[in-house]
Design a protein around this motif. Structure first.
Motif, mmCIF file in Angstrom:
data_model
loop_
_atom_site.group_PDB
_atom_site.id
_atom_site.type_symbol
_atom_site.label_atom_id
_atom_site.label_comp_id
_atom_site.label_asym_id
_atom_site.label_seq_id
_atom_site.Cartn_x
_atom_site.Cartn_y
_atom_site.Cartn_z
ATOM 1 N N GLN A 61 -30.353 -13.764 65.944
ATOM 2 C CA GLN A 61 -29.403 -12.684 66.216
ATOM 3 C C GLN A 61 -29.161 -11.844 64.962
ATOM 4 O O GLN A 61 -29.114 -10.614 65.025
ATOM 5 C CB GLN A 61 -28.079 -13.272 66.704
ATOM 6 C CG GLN A 61 -28.152 -13.995 68.045
ATOM 7 C CD GLN A 61 -26.914 -14.819 68.325
ATOM 8 O OE1 GLN A 61 -25.944 -14.776 67.565
ATOM 9 N NE2 GLN A 61 -26.940 -15.580 69.414
ATOM 10 N N TYR A 62 -29.024 -12.506 63.840
ATOM 11 C CA TYR A 62 -28.756 -11.795 62.586
ATOM 12 C C TYR A 62 -29.949 -10.909 62.187
ATOM 13 O O TYR A 62 -29.776 -9.751 61.793
ATOM 14 C CB TYR A 62 -28.463 -12.802 61.476
ATOM 15 C CG TYR A 62 -28.203 -12.174 60.130
ATOM 16 C CD1 TYR A 62 -26.955 -11.670 59.796
ATOM 17 C CD2 TYR A 62 -29.230 -12.091 59.184
ATOM 18 C CE1 TYR A 62 -26.719 -11.096 58.555
ATOM 19 C CE2 TYR A 62 -29.008 -11.518 57.946
ATOM 20 C CZ TYR A 62 -27.759 -11.023 57.631
ATOM 21 O OH TYR A 62 -27.536 -10.448 56.404
ATOM 22 N N ASN A 63 -31.161 -11.448 62.283
ATOM 23 C CA ASN A 63 -32.344 -10.687 61.869
ATOM 24 C C ASN A 63 -32.682 -9.560 62.838
ATOM 25 O O ASN A 63 -33.345 -8.581 62.456
ATOM 26 C CB ASN A 63 -33.548 -11.628 61.740
ATOM 27 C CG ASN A 63 -33.392 -12.602 60.586
ATOM 28 O OD1 ASN A 63 -32.806 -12.270 59.563
ATOM 29 N ND2 ASN A 63 -33.913 -13.811 60.752
ATOM 30 N N ALA A 64 -32.249 -9.678 64.094
ATOM 31 C CA ALA A 64 -32.516 -8.625 65.078
ATOM 32 C C ALA A 64 -31.484 -7.500 65.007
ATOM 33 O O ALA A 64 -31.632 -6.490 65.707
ATOM 34 C CB ALA A 64 -32.548 -9.215 66.483
ATOM 35 N N CYS A 65 -30.471 -7.676 64.195
ATOM 36 C CA CYS A 65 -29.395 -6.691 64.129
ATOM 37 C C CYS A 65 -29.867 -5.413 63.427
ATOM 38 O O CYS A 65 -30.461 -5.466 62.349
ATOM 39 C CB CYS A 65 -28.196 -7.282 63.393
ATOM 40 S SG CYS A 65 -26.814 -6.149 63.218
ATOM 41 N N THR A 66 -29.598 -4.276 64.032
ATOM 42 C CA THR A 66 -29.932 -2.970 63.442
ATOM 43 C C THR A 66 -28.691 -2.118 63.217
ATOM 44 O O THR A 66 -28.804 -0.970 62.820
ATOM 45 C CB THR A 66 -30.913 -2.214 64.353
ATOM 46 O OG1 THR A 66 -30.328 -2.056 65.655
ATOM 47 C CG2 THR A 66 -32.235 -2.969 64.461
ATOM 48 N N GLN A 67 -27.519 -2.674 63.485
ATOM 49 C CA GLN A 67 -26.260 -1.957 63.328
ATOM 50 C C GLN A 67 -25.539 -2.449 62.069
ATOM 51 O O GLN A 67 -25.867 -3.495 61.513
ATOM 52 C CB GLN A 67 -25.370 -2.185 64.567
ATOM 53 C CG GLN A 67 -26.024 -1.835 65.888
ATOM 54 C CD GLN A 67 -26.354 -0.354 65.979
ATOM 55 O OE1 GLN A 67 -25.620 0.497 65.465
ATOM 56 N NE2 GLN A 67 -27.474 -0.037 66.634
ATOM 57 N N PRO A 68 -24.559 -1.691 61.589
ATOM 58 C CA PRO A 68 -23.798 -2.153 60.415
ATOM 59 C C PRO A 68 -23.143 -3.508 60.639
ATOM 60 O O PRO A 68 -23.071 -4.326 59.724
ATOM 61 C CB PRO A 68 -22.765 -1.043 60.219
ATOM 62 C CG PRO A 68 -23.389 0.165 60.843
ATOM 63 C CD PRO A 68 -24.185 -0.334 62.000
#
Length: 334
Positions: A61-68
């Motif tokens: 989940q953390y690595n897929a995050c593209t938002q701030p």
């Protein structure tokens, strides 16, 4: 006139002999050891199963995050890290606990209080006394500590490539807790406890000396580990930014490959890929007629050979120490 005969004394159904005495006299230590093994097994099973899956999902989940800001299970990541540390400490520090118990309670206290001398003259020979004192704890150490180390290695392997903060296999604590090395060190500690007690005759000094000797043997074995198995040499050209095959490896030596094929070892940045344009490096590389870089490494495939070689060395030392213990006992009871 009838004759009354005295009834025969009832036989005790409780086992007797030196083996039973060892287990009975040191029952508290046996219970503590059982608790340590059970807790360690539970932690490593939890670590290698639900905790690894939860932490891996959180990292995904953390690595897929593209938002701030993105939601992810931070607790799963921190819990995995903490439990992995606790489980590794249980396995890696067990030999020191064995050293303290062997030098202080198992041998030191009985020699100091005279209990051992009484047993030698009344119920059991000195050699059998020492053999039983070494055999039963050694069996319990192997039976309890071996599964812990193997389960920890299994749990660590389950997180490879899935958990970003997992320790590499070359980490001292991870390496020590993941194989037979702590078992070998614990067996050495047991044998040295007998030597220290028979030589000093007092529990507290024997405890301290056994702990120091066990830590010293573990430290020396750790320092010599990289020399116990042949390394593999990896090379790269001068234009390379890294040397392939060294990412998850233990580096023993690194340096420059000259035009004549000679390997020149060095620790400065000029001997590392990606720094040939650093100030002063171009001149140095030209003076050495460098054509590339090299690194002598132990890849992950060397994990078990290194573990077995290191354990073999420590076990051989433990066998010699046990022989010294019997020799001291013979001198003491001559």
């Amino acid at each position: 006139m009838s004759t009354l005969t005295a009834p025969a004394p009832a036989r005790s159904s409780r086992p007797s002999g030196p083996s039973w005495l060892v287990l009975r006299l040191h029952r508290p230590a046996l219970l503590v050891w059982a608790v340590v093994v059970v807790v360690g097994v539970a932690l490593t099973l939890w670590l290698g199963g639900p905790l690894t899956d939860a932490s891996a999902d959180a990292w995904r989940q953390y690595n897929a995050c593209t938002q701030p800001t993105c939601p992810y299970d931070q607790d799963a990541i921190t819990t995995y890290k903490s439990v992995a540390l606790y489980a590794a400490f249980i396995v890696a520090l067990a030999p020191l606990a064995v050293a303290a118990w062997a030098g202080g309670a198992l041998f030191g206290r009985e020699v100091e209080d005279g209990t051992a001398q009484l047993a030698w003259t009344q119920s059991v020979s000195p050699a059998r006394w020492l053999a039983v004192k070494l055999a039963w704890p050694a069996a319990l150490i192997v039976v309890g500590l071996t599964p812990l180390a193997l389960l920890y290695h299994r749990a660590w392997s389950a997180g490879q490539g899935r958990i970003d903060t997992i320790k590499p296999w070359t980490d001292v604590l991870t390496y020590t807790a993941s194989g037979p090395v702590p078992v070998a060190v614990a067996l050495f500690a047991l044998a040295f406890g007998a030597v220290a007690a028979l030589r000093l005759g007092r529990a507290l000094p024997a405890l301290g000396l056994t702990g120091a000797a066990s830590f010293g043997v573990w430290s020396i074995a750790e320092a010599l580990r990289i020399r116990l198995w042949p390394t593999v040499t990896r090379v790269a050209g001068l234009d390379s930014d890294s040397i392939p095959g060294t990412n998850r490896a233990e580096t023993v030596e690194r340096g420059i490959v000259t035009s004549g094929g000679t390997h020149v070892a060095g620790d400065s940045t000029c001997y590392l890929p990606g720094y040939k344009d650093a100030p002063g490096c171009a001149t140095k590389l030209e003076q050495l007629h460098a054509t590339g870089y090299y690194a002598d490494v132990h890849p992950y495939s060397h994990f078990w050979p290194l573990q077995l070689m290191e354990s073999g060395v420590v076990l051989a030392l433990a066998a010699v120490t046990a022989f010294v213990a019997f020799w001291l006992l013979r001198r003491r009871t001559a």
